[in-house]
Design a protein around this motif. Sequence first.
Motif, mmCIF file in Angstrom:
data_model
loop_
_atom_site.group_PDB
_atom_site.id
_atom_site.type_symbol
_atom_site.label_atom_id
_atom_site.label_comp_id
_atom_site.label_asym_id
_atom_site.label_seq_id
_atom_site.Cartn_x
_atom_site.Cartn_y
_atom_site.Cartn_z
ATOM 1 N N LYS A 92 20.720 20.060 -77.583
ATOM 2 C CA LYS A 92 19.913 19.422 -78.630
ATOM 3 C C LYS A 92 18.676 20.262 -78.956
ATOM 4 O O LYS A 92 18.367 20.493 -80.122
ATOM 5 N N ARG A 101 10.540 23.875 -70.997
ATOM 6 C CA ARG A 101 11.690 24.646 -71.511
ATOM 7 C C ARG A 101 11.227 25.742 -72.479
ATOM 8 O O ARG A 101 10.301 25.521 -73.270
ATOM 9 N N ARG A 127 15.973 23.992 -82.956
ATOM 10 C CA ARG A 127 15.236 25.244 -83.190
ATOM 11 C C ARG A 127 16.019 26.187 -84.091
ATOM 12 O O ARG A 127 15.434 26.897 -84.922
ATOM 13 N N LYS A 170 8.864 8.373 -73.849
ATOM 14 C CA LYS A 170 10.096 8.919 -74.447
ATOM 15 C C LYS A 170 10.658 7.905 -75.443
ATOM 16 O O LYS A 170 9.950 7.004 -75.881
ATOM 17 N N ARG A 188 -1.038 14.185 -79.321
ATOM 18 C CA ARG A 188 -0.865 15.371 -78.469
ATOM 19 C C ARG A 188 -0.586 16.645 -79.271
ATOM 20 O O ARG A 188 -0.841 17.739 -78.791
ATOM 21 N N THR A 220 11.402 15.724 -81.259
ATOM 22 C CA THR A 220 11.388 17.181 -81.428
ATOM 23 C C THR A 220 11.249 17.533 -82.911
ATOM 24 O O THR A 220 10.475 18.419 -83.282
ATOM 25 N N ARG A 270 7.497 16.613 -83.995
ATOM 26 C CA ARG A 270 6.394 17.388 -83.403
ATOM 27 C C ARG A 270 6.490 18.873 -83.781
ATOM 28 O O ARG A 270 5.491 19.492 -84.128
ATOM 29 N N GLN A 325 7.596 20.348 -76.578
ATOM 30 C CA GLN A 325 7.371 19.953 -77.974
ATOM 31 C C GLN A 325 5.950 20.329 -78.396
ATOM 32 O O GLN A 325 5.738 20.842 -79.491
ATOM 33 N N ARG A 359 19.702 8.116 -73.795
ATOM 34 C CA ARG A 359 19.915 8.474 -72.384
ATOM 35 C C ARG A 359 20.004 7.230 -71.486
ATOM 36 O O ARG A 359 20.637 7.258 -70.442
ATOM 37 N N GLU A 412 5.345 10.927 -68.025
ATOM 38 C CA GLU A 412 5.801 11.268 -69.386
ATOM 39 C C GLU A 412 6.985 10.396 -69.820
ATOM 40 O O GLU A 412 7.224 10.194 -71.005
ATOM 41 N N ILE A 454 13.224 16.621 -66.951
ATOM 42 C CA ILE A 454 12.545 15.447 -67.519
ATOM 43 C C ILE A 454 13.533 14.468 -68.186
ATOM 44 O O ILE A 454 13.419 13.258 -68.021
ATOM 45 N N ASP A 455 14.527 15.001 -68.896
ATOM 46 C CA ASP A 455 15.453 14.105 -69.606
ATOM 47 C C ASP A 455 16.555 13.567 -68.697
ATOM 48 O O ASP A 455 17.329 12.698 -69.099
HETATM 49 C C1 S3P Z 1 12.291 18.712 -75.945
HETATM 50 C C2 S3P Z 1 11.278 18.626 -75.033
HETATM 51 C C3 S3P Z 1 11.126 17.487 -74.108
HETATM 52 C C4 S3P Z 1 12.397 16.667 -74.000
HETATM 53 C C5 S3P Z 1 13.009 16.394 -75.343
HETATM 54 C C6 S3P Z 1 13.342 17.696 -76.040
HETATM 55 C C7 S3P Z 1 12.334 19.893 -76.845
HETATM 56 O O1 S3P Z 1 10.105 16.645 -74.589
HETATM 57 O O2 S3P Z 1 12.134 15.452 -73.336
HETATM 58 O O3 S3P Z 1 14.199 15.636 -75.200
HETATM 59 O O4 S3P Z 1 13.384 20.138 -77.461
HETATM 60 O O5 S3P Z 1 11.317 20.590 -76.929
HETATM 61 P P1 S3P Z 1 8.562 16.900 -74.216
HETATM 62 O O6 S3P Z 1 8.166 18.199 -74.778
HETATM 63 O O7 S3P Z 1 7.819 15.775 -74.871
HETATM 64 O O8 S3P Z 1 8.497 16.846 -72.724
#
Ligand code: S3P
Length: 442
Positions: free
Chosen positions: A32, A206, A37, A356, A138, A106, A109, A181, A402, A352, A328-329
């Motif tokens: 995802k 990530r 991106r 979600k 944020r 995503t 943001r 994000q 999820r 966090e 995290i997910d």
């Molecule tokens: C994501 C970042 C994570 C994740 C989300 C996807 C991304 O969120 O939980 O499902 O694609 O950058 P956060 O950046 O809020 O931790």
Amino acid sequence: MINLIKTAQHHQLVIEKKANSLQGTISIPGDKSISHRALMLGAIASGETIIEGLLLGEDPCSTAQCFQAMGAKISELNSERVTVTGIGDKALQEPLNILDAGNSGTTMRLMLGLLASQPNKFFTVTGDDSLRSRPMARVIKPLAQMGALIYGRNNNQNAPLAVIGQNLKPIHYHSPVASAQVKSCILLAGLMTEGKTTVTEPFLSRDHSERMLRSFGATLEIDVDTHSVTIEGGAKLQGQTVIVPGDISSAAFWLVAGAITPNSELIIENVGINLTRTGILEALLMMNADITLENEREMAGEPVADLKVKSSKLKACSIEGAIIPRLIDEIPILAVAACFAEGTTIIKDAEELRVKESDRLAVMATELNKMGAKITELPDGLEITGGVTLKGAQMDSYTDHRIAMSLAIAGLNAEGTTIIDRAEAASVSYPTFVDTLIKITN
Ligand code: S3P
């Protein structure tokens, strides 16, 4: 044994009894994060971007629709090959209507970083009930430090948002949360801004944006010791071919299902194993899961492997600190694994999860406890005592994808009948989840 009952409004997933075993080879949908991106960078780059393996979930569809409304040409979405003809020179067109990010944090943001930096253009952005309640300050706060003008509900904290694009100035932002994000939003704004923009985060989140921005032609410096990324503004992006690996966050449901269901063996093909995402593998291995990585390879700048999981006797573990952003997910499905592990599992530093698609700490504790689980909610995590027999119950997804899928895996291993209301939420990231569930269950 497993039925999806569809009404006009909602789907109810009914799992009539405990599975005897799970067997099969599974190909999971595209990642995802990488799908979003690829669509966004393709939309602002010059020339054509080809995306193979795009996730056809509702979230990437929201991204595609938003960028189409701002001038990108995107071919019909499918998982084989999507062509994005970029607007070029990163100049988005002012959309004629409100941009709708649906359920996707995503989309909203990351897109805000691009919108805020389009001088003299006006944008309005909204989302569904869940997204409109999620915190946007944020990203609005650091963007405002760069000179952005963004207005929203609740004193500029929630969507709907109005954005008046500006020429931004570079900053060094120390993010209080490890959030890809937030980091990606600022990097995208930095891409459009003259000078060097830096984001430092408390733990590494990530890094798909960094990898893909580089492959599209941007210049980035990464300091792994301080978790800082610097982007040089002004680069011209050129369209690329992006091959999207399978989503480890989707694979996680089968990893846990295979581990906790007796007599099971599953192979999950083509899973992205980027180190910023593999916390779930480390946690499950710590819990004594029988998981092996096969056929490890590199696919368009991302590491990939096939994962084999066999049933095993799990034991409890403690999860906190730097590993949290790397899984995290996957915490909802990890909570299910912990219910089947000997001992008490403690998950901390995961506050966090409260912001979600739902409050995942509260929802997982409430719903699994309906099945007889022993879960105590902590302010920043969960305490889960495993080894109790779960009993089927009627539960709700809270419209969170999820949660819907995690509860289904719990139901597969519960005595009696499990019902999950609003199970259609799974389509946000995994539209074929129930088909696969039926296919592998004996
Ligand atoms: C994501 C970042 C994570 C994740 C989300 C996807 C991304 O969120 O939980 O499902 O694609 O950058 P956060 O950046 O809020 O931790």
